[in-house]
Scaffold this motif. Structure first.
Motif, PDB file in Angstrom:
ATOM      1  N   ILE A  39       0.881  -1.166   0.000  1.00 32.73           N
ATOM      2  CA  ILE A  39       0.000   0.000   0.000  1.00 32.73           C
ATOM      3  C   ILE A  39       0.917   1.214   0.000  1.00 32.73           C
ATOM      4  CG2 ILE A  39      -1.787   1.279   1.235  1.00 32.73           C
ATOM      5  CD1 ILE A  39      -2.601  -1.474   2.474  1.00 32.73           C
ATOM      6  N   LEU A  83      -3.025   7.842   0.391  1.00 28.79           N
ATOM      7  CA  LEU A  83      -2.723   6.488  -0.073  1.00 28.79           C
ATOM      8  C   LEU A  83      -3.185   6.318  -1.513  1.00 28.79           C
ATOM      9  CD1 LEU A  83      -4.175   4.636   3.037  1.00 28.79           C
ATOM     10  CD2 LEU A  83      -1.760   5.174   2.626  1.00 28.79           C
ATOM     11  N   GLU A  85      -4.875   4.440  -4.317  1.00 31.43           N
ATOM     12  CA  GLU A  85      -5.847   3.356  -4.487  1.00 31.43           C
ATOM     13  C   GLU A  85      -5.718   2.725  -5.867  1.00 31.43           C
ATOM     14  OE1 GLU A  85     -10.529   2.506  -3.599  1.00 31.43           O
ATOM     15  OE2 GLU A  85      -9.989   4.520  -4.271  1.00 31.43           O
ATOM     16  N   THR A  86      -5.268   3.516  -6.826  1.00 33.98           N
ATOM     17  CA  THR A  86      -5.159   3.071  -8.211  1.00 33.98           C
ATOM     18  C   THR A  86      -3.815   3.535  -8.786  1.00 33.98           C
ATOM     19  OG1 THR A  86      -6.104   5.117  -9.078  1.00 33.98           O
ATOM     20  CG2 THR A  86      -7.667   3.333  -8.532  1.00 33.98           C
ATOM     21  N   GLY A  89      -3.892   7.120  -8.972  1.00 33.90           N
ATOM     22  CA  GLY A  89      -3.631   7.685  -7.659  1.00 33.90           C
ATOM     23  C   GLY A  89      -2.150   7.731  -7.348  1.00 33.90           C
ATOM     24  N   TYR A  90      -1.412   6.688  -7.717  1.00 38.34           N
ATOM     25  CA  TYR A  90       0.039   6.671  -7.527  1.00 38.34           C
ATOM     26  C   TYR A  90       0.695   7.805  -8.325  1.00 38.34           C
ATOM     27  CZ  TYR A  90       4.899   5.213  -7.787  1.00 38.34           C
ATOM     28  OH  TYR A  90       6.274   5.203  -7.744  1.00 38.34           O
ATOM     29  N   GLY A 122      -8.033   8.878  -7.557  1.00 37.06           N
ATOM     30  CA  GLY A 122      -7.354   7.630  -7.255  1.00 37.06           C
ATOM     31  C   GLY A 122      -6.633   7.612  -5.919  1.00 37.06           C
ATOM     32  N   ILE A 123      -6.884   8.616  -5.083  1.00 41.95           N
ATOM     33  CA  ILE A 123      -6.216   8.717  -3.786  1.00 41.95           C
ATOM     34  C   ILE A 123      -7.236   8.574  -2.664  1.00 41.95           C
ATOM     35  CG2 ILE A 123      -4.964  10.276  -2.227  1.00 41.95           C
ATOM     36  CD1 ILE A 123      -3.602  11.475  -4.670  1.00 41.95           C
ATOM     37  N   ILE A 124      -6.852   7.831  -1.643  1.00 39.49           N
ATOM     38  CA  ILE A 124      -7.603   7.749  -0.396  1.00 39.49           C
ATOM     39  C   ILE A 124      -6.883   8.646   0.603  1.00 39.49           C
ATOM     40  CG2 ILE A 124      -8.199   6.255   1.551  1.00 39.49           C
ATOM     41  CD1 ILE A 124      -8.414   3.955  -0.487  1.00 39.49           C
ATOM     42  N   ASP A 160     -16.406   8.328  -0.146  1.00 39.18           N
ATOM     43  CA  ASP A 160     -15.860   6.971  -0.030  1.00 39.18           C
ATOM     44  C   ASP A 160     -14.330   6.931   0.003  1.00 39.18           C
ATOM     45  OD1 ASP A 160     -18.424   5.907  -0.020  1.00 39.18           O
ATOM     46  OD2 ASP A 160     -18.473   5.741  -2.209  1.00 39.18           O
ATOM     47  N   SER A 161     -13.679   8.094  -0.099  1.00 39.61           N
ATOM     48  CA  SER A 161     -12.217   8.113  -0.144  1.00 39.61           C
ATOM     49  C   SER A 161     -11.593   9.002   0.930  1.00 39.61           C
ATOM     50  CB  SER A 161     -11.738   8.566  -1.525  1.00 39.61           C
ATOM     51  OG  SER A 161     -12.101   7.603  -2.489  1.00 39.61           O
TER      52      SER A 161
END
Length: 173
Positions: A39, A83, A85-86, A89-90, A122-124, A160-161
């Motif tokens: 993660i 973080l 998530e996808t 997101g990275y 794409g980020i939590i 949701d994120s």
């Protein structure tokens, strides 16, 4: 750490270096080699308002700044856990980290609300530790400000994120 997690049967392990993402590549390789899901994230430093602001510093670096009149004002930076998530997101974490260094560096590499709004996909996010914008408002007794900051984070990352981070370290705060 990855070896201990694998030996303990942990399915995943996260990394959130403070203010950067330097450890991610080695961490990712070690996790993949040992069958642990990596993660990837960062504990970002966030400016109170703008990454371009340069408040006058007094006291320790993590203390609040002082206004012209001598009253306490916003801290030099706050913490925000992000973080990936996808894959998108990275990539956005890399963009945010780079912008924090290139445009927001003032004692620490800081990002702000504006770049979070541009690169949040794409980020939590979590509200972070006691050094986060939401928790600092609560510690100051300002529930209205804490709710405003939490709502702004939710507007950026979505219902949701965004997660409220709760920690029990045995300290009153």
């Amino acid at each position: 750490l990855v070896g201990a997690a694998a030996a303990d049967g942990q399915p995943a392990l996260g990394i959130t270096d403070h203010g950067n993402m330097y450890g991610i590549l080695d961490f990712y390789k070690a996790c993949r080699k040992q069958g642990v899901v990596p993660i990837l994230g960062t504990e970002a430093y966030m400016a109170a308002n703008s990454r371009f602001e340069r408040p006058r510093r007094t006291g320790r670096i993590d203390d609040g700044a002082m206004s012209e009149g001598g009253e306490a004002s916003d801290k030099l930076y706050y913490h925000l856990t992000l973080l990936a998530e996808t894959t998108e997101g990275y990539r956005n974490l890399m963009r945010l980290s780079s912008l924090a260094y290139l445009e927001g560096y003032y004692y620490k590499p800081r990002m702000d609300w504006e770049v979070l709004e541009r690169h949040h996909q794409g980020i939590i996010a979590t509200t972070g530790c006691l050094g986060g914008v939401v928790l600092q408002a609560l510690l100051a007794g300002d529930e209205r400000l804490a709710l405003e900051r939490a709502a702004r984070l939710q507007d950026i990352f979505g219902r949701d994120s965004l997660f409220v981070e709760i920690q029990d370290h045995g300290i009153p705060a």
